[in-house]
Design an enzyme around this catalytic site. Structure first.
Site, PDB file in Angstrom:
ATOM      1  N   GLU A  16      -0.249  -1.084   5.843  1.00 32.49           N
ATOM      2  CA  GLU A  16       0.894  -0.649   6.656  1.00 32.49           C
ATOM      3  C   GLU A  16       0.934   0.858   6.824  1.00 32.49           C
ATOM      4  O   GLU A  16       1.274   1.352   7.906  1.00 32.49           O
ATOM      5  CB  GLU A  16       2.202  -1.153   6.027  1.00 32.49           C
ATOM      6  CG  GLU A  16       3.427  -0.996   6.908  1.00 32.49           C
ATOM      7  CD  GLU A  16       4.111   0.374   6.812  1.00 32.49           C
ATOM      8  OE1 GLU A  16       4.999   0.659   7.639  1.00 32.49           O
ATOM      9  OE2 GLU A  16       3.759   1.155   5.899  1.00 32.49           O
ATOM     10  N   ASP A  64       0.849  -1.191   0.000  1.00 31.96           N
ATOM     11  CA  ASP A  64       0.000   0.000   0.000  1.00 31.96           C
ATOM     12  C   ASP A  64       0.883   1.240   0.000  1.00 31.96           C
ATOM     13  O   ASP A  64       2.071   1.183   0.363  1.00 31.96           O
ATOM     14  CB  ASP A  64      -0.947   0.000   1.195  1.00 31.96           C
ATOM     15  CG  ASP A  64      -0.222   0.002   2.531  1.00 31.96           C
ATOM     16  OD1 ASP A  64       0.819  -0.682   2.660  1.00 31.96           O
ATOM     17  OD2 ASP A  64      -0.678   0.682   3.470  1.00 31.96           O
TER      18      ASP A  64
END
Length: 406
Positions: free
Chosen positions: A144, A79
């Site tokens: 994350e 991400d």
């Protein structure tokens, strides 16, 4: 296996690796929206010969090479943060850019570059027959940027996966990083009583109660604990908000958010208590608490977590640290720089919470993370692919050397 053959293979796959990175950078994948990029990476893992590729219920991608008894993991979160003001970019952050030295685009350093190098390290292992009595797990982890470590808490606690050690491929400029400070997100709230703004003496202003707290927090930052390698604990007020019946009324509530960085020896309980003991906090009757993170992954799964992410540090003489240093010297014929990250990584869960040895080696620079015109270096991607292909075999070799013979 000759290190020269590994280096040659990494060089041979450079164009495939670069194109793969361009492909995954072109897919927007902010936290909670990773589905498409996960599918693209899964496709590439299968194409280059991974033995098994799975997606867990949280949405993490788990790619396996080999069937040995020792599990070794390498991790990249896939991400990214958003792109911010496009006026600050010299090129389209998803279309990216490329020249002889760099590849630009959102996520190239933080940290899709690490994923590209890992996938092609897997191809090198398969092609050169580097499998041994180990299983390599390559993870593409989610969420994350919103909540570092949440993905690995799920992997460890729910999937019951506990590797011998984990290599984080967050950007390190091809240096070996063996730890970083932790962090926590803290909320301080004050309550007031509203009254008409023309007669403020009839009310109690929650913002005025907060003002001395902010001043004392600035002073507290100077007194926090220090560590000779990881550095000093810090805090900063990152947000401030208030509530009021209208702009013509006394504020009846105020909150601030604190970004608290924790060094070795500091605990979340101690960090909260330091703030609670401030005279201004006591005088205001303020509440001090930790934020929690409750946001579904792209699969729809909720996996709540308190916003506490502990510091961690792998000892310099640890077998995993020595393995990476020896592997680096063997490949590149020079000594590596051993250092630490400034920012936080999934290591907060892997080693900070669960005690699984973690170490960092990744392409790109930490300073590129979250910045406009983000880029990574082609030479880093190639070096990292070679390192990732060589590390498992090096570790197994060192393990066998230290085991007593019967």
């Amino acid at each position: 296996m000759s290190t020269e053959l590994i280096l040659q293979a990494a060089e041979r796959y450079r164009e495939d690796m670069f194109q793969f990175l361009r492909d995954i950078v072109a897919i927007p994948s902010e936290s909670g929206r990773e589905r498409q990029v996960i599918q693209r990476i899964k496709e590439e893992m299968e194409r280059v010969g991974f033995d098994r590729v799975e997606i867990d219920p949280l949405g993490n991608l788990l790619g396996y090479i080999g069937h040995g008894s020792t599990l070794i993991a390498m991790d990249a979160h896939i991400d990214t943060v958003g792109v911010g003001d496009l006026n600050n970019w010299d090129f389209d952050p998803y279309e990216g850019c490329e020249d002889d030295e760099i590849i630009g685009g959102r996520g190239t350093s933080d940290q899709k570059g690490g994923m590209a190098s890992m996938v092609y390290a897997g191809k090198i292992i398969k092609e050169l027959g580097l499998e041994g009595d180990y299983t390599l797990l390559v993870t593409g982890t989610v969420q994350e940027e919103d909540c570092d470590g949440l993905c690995w808490e799920y992997i460890i606690q729910e999937e019951k996966i506990k590797p011998a050690f984990v290599v984080s491929t967050e950007p390190t400029s091809c240096r070996i990083y063996r730890g970083h400070r932790g962090r926590m997100e803290i909320k301080v709230s004050t309550a007031g009583i509203s009254s008409h703004g023309s007669a403020p003496e009839r009310g109690t202003n929650a913002i005025y109660k907060m003002a001395p707290i902010v001043a004392e927090l600035q002073q507290l930052n100077e007194r926090l604990a220090d560590h000779p390698f990881l550095g000093k604990g810090t805090l900063t007020v990152s947000e401030i908000a208030s509530t009021s019946p209208s702009r013509c009324a006394v504020a009846d509530g105020s909150t601030i958010s604190i970004d608290r960085r924790l060094t070795i020896g500091e605990s979340w309980e101690g960090a909260l208590e330091e703030i609670r003991q401030l005279p201004s906090v006591a005088a205001a009757g303020a509440t001090v608490e930790m934020y929690d993170y409750i946001k579904p992954s792209y699969t729809g799964l909720l996996y709540p977590k308190y916003c506490y992410f502990p510091a961690w540090l792998l000892e310099e003489d640890h077998e995993v640290c020595r393995t990476l240093e020896q592997t680096y010297v063997s490949l590149f014929k020079e000594s590596p720089i051993v250092d630490k990250w400034t920012f936080s990584t999934n290591g907060v869960a892997i080693m900070g919470l669960h005690g699984i040895p973690c170490i960092g080696f990744g392409p790109g620079k930490e300073s590129e993370a979250h910045a406009p015109n983000e880029k990574t270096w082609k030479s880093d991607l190639i070096r990292c692919a070679a390192m990732y292909a060589a590390i498992p075999g090096s570790y197994m070799h060192s393990l066998h050397k230290t085991q007593p013979h019967s």
